[in-house]
Design a protein around this motif. Structure first.
Motif, mmCIF file in Angstrom:
data_model
loop_
_atom_site.group_PDB
_atom_site.id
_atom_site.type_symbol
_atom_site.label_atom_id
_atom_site.label_comp_id
_atom_site.label_asym_id
_atom_site.label_seq_id
_atom_site.Cartn_x
_atom_site.Cartn_y
_atom_site.Cartn_z
ATOM 1 N N VAL A 155 11.098 61.881 -26.445
ATOM 2 C CA VAL A 155 11.739 62.515 -27.267
ATOM 3 C C VAL A 155 11.458 62.248 -28.306
ATOM 4 N N THR A 156 11.939 63.503 -29.515
ATOM 5 C CA THR A 156 11.781 63.035 -30.365
ATOM 6 C C THR A 156 12.759 62.987 -30.781
ATOM 7 N N ALA A 157 13.680 62.284 -31.949
ATOM 8 C CA ALA A 157 14.742 62.387 -32.374
ATOM 9 C C ALA A 157 15.168 62.156 -34.570
ATOM 10 N N PHE A 158 15.739 62.749 -34.525
ATOM 11 C CA PHE A 158 15.854 63.273 -35.968
ATOM 12 C C PHE A 158 16.949 61.727 -36.579
ATOM 13 N N GLY A 159 16.968 61.909 -37.765
ATOM 14 C CA GLY A 159 17.865 61.262 -38.734
ATOM 15 C C GLY A 159 18.067 61.307 -39.932
ATOM 16 N N ASP A 160 19.959 61.544 -40.246
ATOM 17 C CA ASP A 160 20.158 62.204 -41.620
ATOM 18 C C ASP A 160 20.160 60.528 -42.278
ATOM 19 N N LEU A 161 19.604 59.864 -43.395
ATOM 20 C CA LEU A 161 19.623 58.792 -44.342
ATOM 21 C C LEU A 161 21.226 59.044 -45.241
ATOM 22 N N GLU A 162 21.493 60.160 -45.064
ATOM 23 C CA GLU A 162 22.766 60.210 -45.776
ATOM 24 C C GLU A 162 23.076 59.531 -47.592
ATOM 25 N N GLY A 163 21.759 59.799 -48.137
ATOM 26 C CA GLY A 163 21.526 59.231 -49.776
ATOM 27 C C GLY A 163 21.290 58.208 -49.558
ATOM 28 N N ARG A 164 21.444 57.116 -48.801
ATOM 29 C CA ARG A 164 21.204 55.871 -49.052
ATOM 30 C C ARG A 164 19.134 55.175 -48.224
ATOM 31 N N GLU A 165 18.666 54.221 -49.310
ATOM 32 C CA GLU A 165 17.210 54.399 -48.649
ATOM 33 C C GLU A 165 16.706 53.978 -47.588
ATOM 34 N N PRO A 166 15.456 54.439 -46.732
ATOM 35 C CA PRO A 166 15.485 53.224 -45.665
ATOM 36 C C PRO A 166 15.062 52.709 -45.439
ATOM 37 N N VAL A 167 16.147 51.528 -44.498
ATOM 38 C CA VAL A 167 15.772 50.003 -44.322
ATOM 39 C C VAL A 167 14.725 49.672 -43.697
ATOM 40 N N LEU A 168 13.855 49.316 -44.023
ATOM 41 C CA LEU A 168 11.991 49.421 -43.693
ATOM 42 C C LEU A 168 11.666 48.075 -42.684
ATOM 43 N N ARG A 169 10.957 47.486 -42.676
ATOM 44 C CA ARG A 169 10.833 46.682 -42.066
ATOM 45 C C ARG A 169 9.868 45.262 -43.132
ATOM 46 N N SER A 170 9.647 45.555 -44.237
ATOM 47 C CA SER A 170 8.700 44.994 -45.112
ATOM 48 C C SER A 170 9.553 44.535 -46.278
ATOM 49 N N GLY A 171 11.001 44.084 -46.368
ATOM 50 C CA GLY A 171 11.527 44.454 -47.143
ATOM 51 C C GLY A 171 12.312 42.675 -47.198
ATOM 52 N N ALA A 172 12.449 41.643 -45.805
ATOM 53 C CA ALA A 172 12.878 40.108 -45.769
ATOM 54 C C ALA A 172 12.321 39.431 -46.675
ATOM 55 N N ARG A 173 13.262 38.699 -47.722
ATOM 56 C CA ARG A 173 13.053 38.069 -48.175
ATOM 57 C C ARG A 173 13.079 35.981 -48.115
ATOM 58 N N PRO A 174 12.670 35.083 -48.074
ATOM 59 C CA PRO A 174 13.275 33.838 -47.946
ATOM 60 C C PRO A 174 13.839 33.992 -48.318
ATOM 61 N N GLY A 175 15.224 33.280 -47.244
ATOM 62 C CA GLY A 175 16.569 32.634 -47.838
ATOM 63 C C GLY A 175 17.153 33.711 -47.348
ATOM 64 N N ASP A 176 16.716 35.276 -46.895
ATOM 65 C CA ASP A 176 17.772 35.420 -46.094
ATOM 66 C C ASP A 176 18.478 35.287 -44.946
ATOM 67 N N VAL A 177 19.084 35.852 -44.565
ATOM 68 C CA VAL A 177 20.363 35.763 -42.988
ATOM 69 C C VAL A 177 19.552 36.409 -42.256
ATOM 70 N N VAL A 178 19.289 35.888 -41.029
ATOM 71 C CA VAL A 178 18.556 36.948 -40.278
ATOM 72 C C VAL A 178 20.066 37.306 -38.652
ATOM 73 N N ALA A 179 20.251 38.034 -38.863
ATOM 74 C CA ALA A 179 20.855 38.693 -37.819
ATOM 75 C C ALA A 179 21.267 39.671 -36.924
ATOM 76 N N LEU A 180 21.638 40.089 -35.957
ATOM 77 C CA LEU A 180 21.425 40.850 -34.801
ATOM 78 C C LEU A 180 22.987 41.444 -34.895
ATOM 79 N N SER A 181 22.623 42.553 -33.797
ATOM 80 C CA SER A 181 24.281 43.361 -33.290
ATOM 81 C C SER A 181 24.381 43.962 -32.218
ATOM 82 N N GLY A 182 24.510 43.318 -30.791
ATOM 83 C CA GLY A 182 23.776 44.144 -30.003
ATOM 84 C C GLY A 182 23.508 42.418 -29.039
ATOM 85 N N ARG A 183 23.665 42.761 -27.524
ATOM 86 C CA ARG A 183 23.105 41.396 -26.839
ATOM 87 C C ARG A 183 21.627 41.284 -26.743
ATOM 88 N N LEU A 184 21.461 40.173 -25.961
ATOM 89 C CA LEU A 184 20.177 39.632 -25.863
ATOM 90 C C LEU A 184 19.363 39.037 -24.543
#
Length: 344
Positions: A155-184
């Motif tokens: 499966v190949t999936a496509f998505g629309d950013l709707e004018g937002r910047e993509p959220v990358l893996r490389s933007g976390a900074r010290p002090g940021d809160v780590v959070a999860l949506s979903g179950r573990l």
């Protein structure tokens, strides 16, 4: 004297099962297309050499994933509908992890010629139902069929950013809160149950035992076979200022390590936030929740809960994952490790 009424009656003829070998590719597609959802962004759908999809943002997100009988699923455990659902869900989640809204899927299926056509119809129904439930407006706009010894979905999936910047893996900074949506941990627990109790005495996947598990452990088994990723949480996280995000597909520890390495930081989890089975929460794969980091003063979007904090890392411990400050192994799902070669 035997009368006509007394004569033994023969059993009614059994309807022949149509297989892929009985029909042409066009005929099979003719059975599948009516079952698939139409994408709201579709300008030209199936029928030509390629689809045409609207991209109002001027950019689009694209991802692809494969599911192969054996290393990725067992037919004794998953119905065709399950396979279609999971194939859609796992790709929708990757699009959402970029902060985008899923718009379209392209699906390729390879199957043995002896496969009943009803199997592909069931897969199509699963694709449709998942899109309608998790990403309304997303549809299947094309794909391909081929023959293979092992049933395979790509499966190949496509998505629309709707004018937002993509959220990358490389933007976390010290002090940021780590959070999860979903179950573990539920999906990992479900897989463990299937391999331990969903098999016969010889260790071969067994339909009856798997069905019994679906009754006795519905939450865990469903999390593995028909995951329900929080797709809407992706765009919500982007709007709330998420600094980094990814889909937790291989396990919380290994996926958090990917954010940490990409961002040049470490991540420290609070043990109290991981539940009673910490190792299952950290190491179980295929939960397909969304793990994100947010600025310290951000209001977490609905559905997200705090798991820990982004911490500074030295040159020698970039990517380190800790729990209450103690380093933790980054184990998780690896497609090249642990498969015994069985197809099931």
């Amino acid at each position: 004297m035997t009368t006509a009424a007394d004569a033994p009656r023969s059993a009614p003829p059994t309807a022949a099962v149509e297989t892929l070998a009985d029909l042409s590719e066009g005929a099979v597609l003719g059975r599948i297309f009516p079952r698939l959802p139409t994408a709201a962004a579709q300008l030209l759908g199936p029928g030509d050499d390629a689809a045409v999809i609207a991209s109002p943002d001027g950019r689009f997100v694209v991802t692809t994933d494969m599911m192969i009988q054996g290393p990725d699923f067992r037919l004794a455990w998953s119905t065709p509908h399950d396979l279609g659902w999971k194939a859609a869900a796992t790709n929708l989640s990757d699009v959402a992890a970029m902060g985008a809204r899923p718009t379209a899927l392209v699906v390729a299926i390879a199957a043995p010629p002896s496969t009943p056509v009803s199997v592909l119809e069931g897969i199509a129904d699963g694709l449709r139902d998942c899109c309608e439930a998790l990403a309304p407006g997303c549809g299947v706009v094309g794909g391909d069929l081929s023959a293979s010894d092992a049933l395979t979905l790509a499966v190949t999936a496509f998505g629309d950013l709707e004018g937002r910047e993509p959220v990358l893996r490389s933007g976390a900074r010290p002090g940021d809160v780590v959070a999860l949506s979903g179950r573990l941990g539920d999906a990992g627990r479900g897989l463990e149950l299937l391999f331990r109790l969903g098999v016969d005495a010889d260790g071969i996947p067994n339909l009856g035992r798997a069905n019994a598990l679906k009754v006795s452990h519905p939450t865990e088994v469903a999390a593995q076979l028909t995951p329900v990723p929080p797709i809407a949480s992706g765009p919500s996280a982007a709007l709330a200022g998420a600094t980094a995000m990814l889909d937790v597909s291989d396990g919380l520890a290994i996926d958090a390590g990917r954010i940490a390495r990409a961002s040049g930081v470490g991540i420290d989890f609070d043990s109290a936030s991981l539940g009673d089975r910490i190792e299952v929460a950290l190491g179980g794969g295929e939960d397909h929740g969304l793990l994100a980091t947010f600025p310290p003063d951000a209001v977490l979007p609905t559905g997200f809960r705090r798991l820990g904090t982004v911490v500074a890392a030295s040159a020698v411990n970039v990517g380190t994952i800790t729990v209450d400050g103690v380093a933790h192994d980054q184990g998780g799902w690896d497609p090249y490790r642990g498969w015994d070669g069985a197809a099931g």
